[in-house]
Scaffold this active site. Sequence first.
Site, PDB file in Angstrom:
ATOM      1  CD  GLU A   1      -2.577   1.735   0.441  1.00 19.11           C
ATOM      2  OE1 GLU A   1      -3.476   0.973   0.069  1.00 19.11           O
ATOM      3  OE2 GLU A   1      -2.397   2.875  -0.066  1.00 19.11           O
TER       4      GLU A   1
ATOM      5  CD  GLN B   1     -12.501   5.492  -0.444  1.00 20.23           C
ATOM      6  OE1 GLN B   1     -13.171   5.577  -1.457  1.00 20.23           O
ATOM      7  NE2 GLN B   1     -11.565   4.569  -0.290  1.00 20.23           N
TER       8      GLN B   1
ATOM      9  CB  VAL C   1       1.074  -3.608  -7.118  1.00 17.83           C
ATOM     10  CG1 VAL C   1       1.279  -4.844  -7.976  1.00 17.83           C
ATOM     11  CG2 VAL C   1       0.918  -3.995  -5.676  1.00 17.83           C
TER      12      VAL C   1
ATOM     13  CB  CYS D   1     -20.828   4.852  -2.629  1.00 19.34           C
ATOM     14  SG  CYS D   1     -22.278   5.226  -1.615  1.00 19.34           S
TER      15      CYS D   1
ATOM     16  CG  ASP E   1     -14.759  -0.267  -4.491  1.00 21.52           C
ATOM     17  OD1 ASP E   1     -15.697  -0.931  -4.002  1.00 21.52           O
ATOM     18  OD2 ASP E   1     -14.481   0.895  -4.130  1.00 21.52           O
TER      19      ASP E   1
ATOM     20  CB  THR F   1     -20.939  -0.222  -0.778  1.00 20.67           C
ATOM     21  OG1 THR F   1     -21.341  -1.553  -0.430  1.00 20.67           O
ATOM     22  CG2 THR F   1     -21.923   0.368  -1.767  1.00 20.67           C
ATOM     23  CB  ALA F   2     -17.277   0.374   2.944  1.00 17.42           C
ATOM     24  CB  ALA F   3     -22.191  -2.004   3.126  1.00 23.00           C
TER      25      ALA F   3
ATOM     26  CB  CYS G   1     -26.479   2.629  -0.947  1.00 25.22           C
ATOM     27  SG  CYS G   1     -26.034   4.273  -1.485  1.00 25.22           S
TER      28      CYS G   1
HETATM   29  P1  FAD Z   1     -10.333   1.115  -1.263  1.00 30.64           P
HETATM   30  O1  FAD Z   1     -10.822   1.194   0.142  1.00 30.64           O
HETATM   31  O2  FAD Z   1     -10.481   2.324  -2.113  1.00 30.64           O
HETATM   32  O3  FAD Z   1      -8.804   0.655  -1.191  1.00 30.64           O
HETATM   33  C1  FAD Z   1      -7.998   0.473  -2.324  1.00 30.64           C
HETATM   34  C2  FAD Z   1      -6.553   0.658  -1.868  1.00 30.64           C
HETATM   35  O4  FAD Z   1      -5.671   0.229  -2.907  1.00 30.64           O
HETATM   36  C3  FAD Z   1      -6.204   2.116  -1.577  1.00 30.64           C
HETATM   37  O5  FAD Z   1      -5.697   2.230  -0.266  1.00 30.64           O
HETATM   38  C4  FAD Z   1      -5.167   2.473  -2.623  1.00 30.64           C
HETATM   39  O6  FAD Z   1      -4.179   3.375  -2.154  1.00 30.64           O
HETATM   40  C5  FAD Z   1      -4.566   1.111  -2.922  1.00 30.64           C
HETATM   41  N1  FAD Z   1      -3.958   1.016  -4.251  1.00 30.64           N
HETATM   42  C6  FAD Z   1      -4.434   1.480  -5.442  1.00 30.64           C
HETATM   43  N2  FAD Z   1      -3.569   1.197  -6.426  1.00 30.64           N
HETATM   44  C7  FAD Z   1      -2.532   0.538  -5.855  1.00 30.64           C
HETATM   45  C8  FAD Z   1      -1.331  -0.048  -6.373  1.00 30.64           C
HETATM   46  N3  FAD Z   1      -1.008   0.000  -7.673  1.00 30.64           N
HETATM   47  N4  FAD Z   1      -0.507  -0.683  -5.504  1.00 30.64           N
HETATM   48  C9  FAD Z   1      -0.814  -0.771  -4.174  1.00 30.64           C
HETATM   49  N5  FAD Z   1      -1.931  -0.229  -3.638  1.00 30.64           N
HETATM   50  C10 FAD Z   1      -2.767   0.418  -4.482  1.00 30.64           C
HETATM   51  N6  FAD Z   1     -19.480   2.635   0.971  1.00 30.64           N
HETATM   52  C11 FAD Z   1     -20.451   2.275   1.838  1.00 30.64           C
HETATM   53  O7  FAD Z   1     -20.544   1.106   2.222  1.00 30.64           O
HETATM   54  N7  FAD Z   1     -21.355   3.168   2.324  1.00 30.64           N
HETATM   55  C12 FAD Z   1     -21.295   4.468   1.970  1.00 30.64           C
HETATM   56  O8  FAD Z   1     -22.109   5.266   2.435  1.00 30.64           O
HETATM   57  C13 FAD Z   1     -20.284   4.886   1.060  1.00 30.64           C
HETATM   58  N8  FAD Z   1     -20.200   6.173   0.678  1.00 30.64           N
HETATM   59  C14 FAD Z   1     -19.158   6.573  -0.104  1.00 30.64           C
HETATM   60  C15 FAD Z   1     -19.049   7.919  -0.417  1.00 30.64           C
HETATM   61  C16 FAD Z   1     -17.978   8.379  -1.152  1.00 30.64           C
HETATM   62  C17 FAD Z   1     -17.886   9.843  -1.492  1.00 30.64           C
HETATM   63  C18 FAD Z   1     -16.971   7.469  -1.579  1.00 30.64           C
HETATM   64  C19 FAD Z   1     -15.758   7.975  -2.332  1.00 30.64           C
HETATM   65  C20 FAD Z   1     -17.076   6.125  -1.289  1.00 30.64           C
HETATM   66  C21 FAD Z   1     -18.171   5.657  -0.563  1.00 30.64           C
HETATM   67  N9  FAD Z   1     -18.342   4.310  -0.261  1.00 30.64           N
HETATM   68  C22 FAD Z   1     -19.357   3.911   0.578  1.00 30.64           C
HETATM   69  C23 FAD Z   1     -17.540   3.296  -0.976  1.00 30.64           C
HETATM   70  C24 FAD Z   1     -16.418   2.668  -0.162  1.00 30.64           C
HETATM   71  O9  FAD Z   1     -15.573   3.646   0.381  1.00 30.64           O
HETATM   72  C25 FAD Z   1     -15.632   1.731  -1.078  1.00 30.64           C
HETATM   73  O10 FAD Z   1     -16.523   0.878  -1.764  1.00 30.64           O
HETATM   74  C26 FAD Z   1     -14.652   0.887  -0.296  1.00 30.64           C
HETATM   75  O11 FAD Z   1     -13.689   1.711   0.311  1.00 30.64           O
HETATM   76  C27 FAD Z   1     -13.992  -0.140  -1.213  1.00 30.64           C
HETATM   77  O12 FAD Z   1     -12.944  -0.806  -0.573  1.00 30.64           O
HETATM   78  P2  FAD Z   1     -11.723  -1.374  -1.436  1.00 30.64           P
HETATM   79  O13 FAD Z   1     -10.810  -2.036  -0.492  1.00 30.64           O
HETATM   80  O14 FAD Z   1     -12.237  -2.140  -2.591  1.00 30.64           O
HETATM   81  O15 FAD Z   1     -11.039  -0.068  -2.047  1.00 30.64           O
HETATM   82  C1  UQ1 Z   2     -21.970  -1.871   6.680  1.00 30.50           C
HETATM   83  O1  UQ1 Z   2     -21.739  -3.030   7.072  1.00 30.50           O
HETATM   84  C2  UQ1 Z   2     -20.896  -1.035   6.313  1.00 30.50           C
HETATM   85  O2  UQ1 Z   2     -19.611  -1.494   6.417  1.00 30.50           O
HETATM   86  C3  UQ1 Z   2     -18.940  -1.188   7.561  1.00 30.50           C
HETATM   87  C4  UQ1 Z   2     -21.138   0.234   5.822  1.00 30.50           C
HETATM   88  O3  UQ1 Z   2     -20.070   0.940   5.377  1.00 30.50           O
HETATM   89  C5  UQ1 Z   2     -19.765   2.107   5.801  1.00 30.50           C
HETATM   90  C6  UQ1 Z   2     -22.476   0.747   5.735  1.00 30.50           C
HETATM   91  O4  UQ1 Z   2     -22.668   1.897   5.301  1.00 30.50           O
HETATM   92  C7  UQ1 Z   2     -23.560  -0.097   6.148  1.00 30.50           C
HETATM   93  C8  UQ1 Z   2     -24.942   0.465   6.078  1.00 30.50           C
HETATM   94  C9  UQ1 Z   2     -23.316  -1.384   6.589  1.00 30.50           C
HETATM   95  C10 UQ1 Z   2     -24.438  -2.302   6.977  1.00 30.50           C
HETATM   96  C11 UQ1 Z   2     -24.624  -2.321   8.452  1.00 30.50           C
HETATM   97  C12 UQ1 Z   2     -25.794  -2.341   9.086  1.00 30.50           C
HETATM   98  C13 UQ1 Z   2     -25.819  -2.387  10.567  1.00 30.50           C
HETATM   99  C14 UQ1 Z   2     -27.097  -2.297   8.401  1.00 30.50           C
END
Ligand code: FAD
Ligand code: UQ1
Length: 468
Positions: free
Chosen positions: A93, A101, A136, A219, A354, A363-365, A397
């Site tokens: 990372e 986020q 990477v 998201c 993602d 999403t993070a969920a 969401c």
């Molecule tokens: P990320 O958490 O983005 O992690 C990817 C990682 O890979 C990063 O740390 C990056 O630095 C690293 N990386 C990238 N390229 C390389 C490389 N070449 N080599 C090494 N490392 C690298 N989700 C929800 O559940 N609820 C919400 O309400 C919500 N709202 C959101 C609102 C916004 C404005 C945004 C931007 C996102 C939101 N999300 C939400 C989405 C959520 O943040 C992501 O879906 C989640 O973080 C995805 O996790 P991930 O591990 O796939 O990617």
């Molecule tokens: C969830 O599990 C999650 O991951 C930590 C989120 O990301 C931020 C969410 O926004 C939501 C809604 C969930 C689901 C959790 C519950 C308690 C409904």
Amino acid sequence: MSQDLTAVLPGAAWSNLMMAPVAAVVCSPHARLFASLLRLGLQHPGPLQLHTGASCAAKSHYEVLVLGGGSGGTTMAARMKRKVGAENVAVVEPSERHFYQPIWTLVGAGAKQLSSSGRPTASVIPSGVEWVKARVVELNPDKNCVYTDVGKQISYKYLIIALGIQLDYEKIKGLPEGFAHPKIGSNYSVKTVEKTWKALQDFREGNAIFTFPNTPVKCAGAPQKIMYLAEAYFRKTGKRPGANIIFNTSLGAIFGVKKYADALQEIIRERDLTVNYRRNLVEVRADRQEAVFEDLDKPGETQVFPYEMLHVTPPMSSPDVLKTSPVADAAGWVDVDKETLQHKKYPNVFGIGDCTNLPTSKTAAAVAAQSGILDRTISLIMKNQTPVRKYDGYTSCPLVTSYNRVILAEFDYTAQPLETFPFDQSKERLTMYLMKADMMPFLYWNFMLRGYWGGPAFLRKLFHLGMS
Ligand code: FAD
Ligand code: UQ1
């Protein structure tokens, strides 16, 4: 043994959840013995044909190598540490800071501070796990190794890919340099999220425009959440009569799940918001405060919108390093089995979050739910057994519709609601806002990233006992 809260706190009431001590989870003696055998190099070729014999002349080798230390990568590192021991896990990372986020929606609306969304990466990487602070640049799954931008070659036995989604602001003419001007912001980047709040505060009268690109996004609700917050802010500050609020979206519908789409349409009608479908942002003339949209049903035809405020959701794509790699599908996403998260071609490679082609909303969920499944999948693969637990596509969401209301959308691969709570979640609720704004960040930092939150399935079952 599953290592979710599901197993750690069976039947625990939601209110007790936040207070419950996290039980230390121990690997079974069988798994330990197996892991030791692997460390000694005594590999038993099993039915899954792990082709772990080949490897680069490695400077470093890890039993589990995680690419990306975001939500999915950090969560899986914590879970893998419990499985094979911290010294056998590494995370690649490059970023010094880890961001939560989801809270950026509220930062862009001035309801939270940006500083509350980030922590040092060093503080979230599980203790004892190696943090390889690098990017990477190449994956070679046929040789079980990756290369970093500092010229390091790292080999692995098991690889977890969690590289997230790439923001492609530069695909819009005039960006990212246009962000140097006022009146424009974007909640999707740490660099531009505070500019959204500034643009809201500076708004006088005219068009407030919110965009949704013609690509997959993370998201998918976030591009419109900030519109509802902006409308509430303008109302609160007396600017609403002079504001023309417009959502220009590349999509043909407001949301992919009918139950929530109906509720959102009602809000849009009540609050007098304008939605233009199939409109894709192609250019920003920030010096003139003009945004240019292509009509996706009439290719090549564009329309210029003057703006007093513009919120940009950028086009997104799979990270470049994946697009050309052997682990990608034709569209560039990590090609995994949608139920087990195991790679379709390389059985010792797994994807989460993602960067994958899992056909659900990113999403993070979703990542939380996937982490519990993937934990189990890898456990079984490590024992040469066939993965059994099946991911149903759970994603969520929290649709923020004002400064104290949320519609909590939760659904699965079939785009059917899969709601946790025993009430109608398509209604705007204060409790769901408090969950989004205060409880979720706590859950994320303290449970999910430590590998103890695999999504709310156990709560859903608890709340719906005897109801079906
Ligand atoms: P990320 O958490 O983005 O992690 C990817 C990682 O890979 C990063 O740390 C990056 O630095 C690293 N990386 C990238 N390229 C390389 C490389 N070449 N080599 C090494 N490392 C690298 N989700 C929800 O559940 N609820 C919400 O309400 C919500 N709202 C959101 C609102 C916004 C404005 C945004 C931007 C996102 C939101 N999300 C939400 C989405 C959520 O943040 C992501 O879906 C989640 O973080 C995805 O996790 P991930 O591990 O796939 O990617
Ligand atoms: C969830 O599990 C999650 O991951 C930590 C989120 O990301 C931020 C969410 O926004 C939501 C809604 C969930 C689901 C959790 C519950 C308690 C409904």
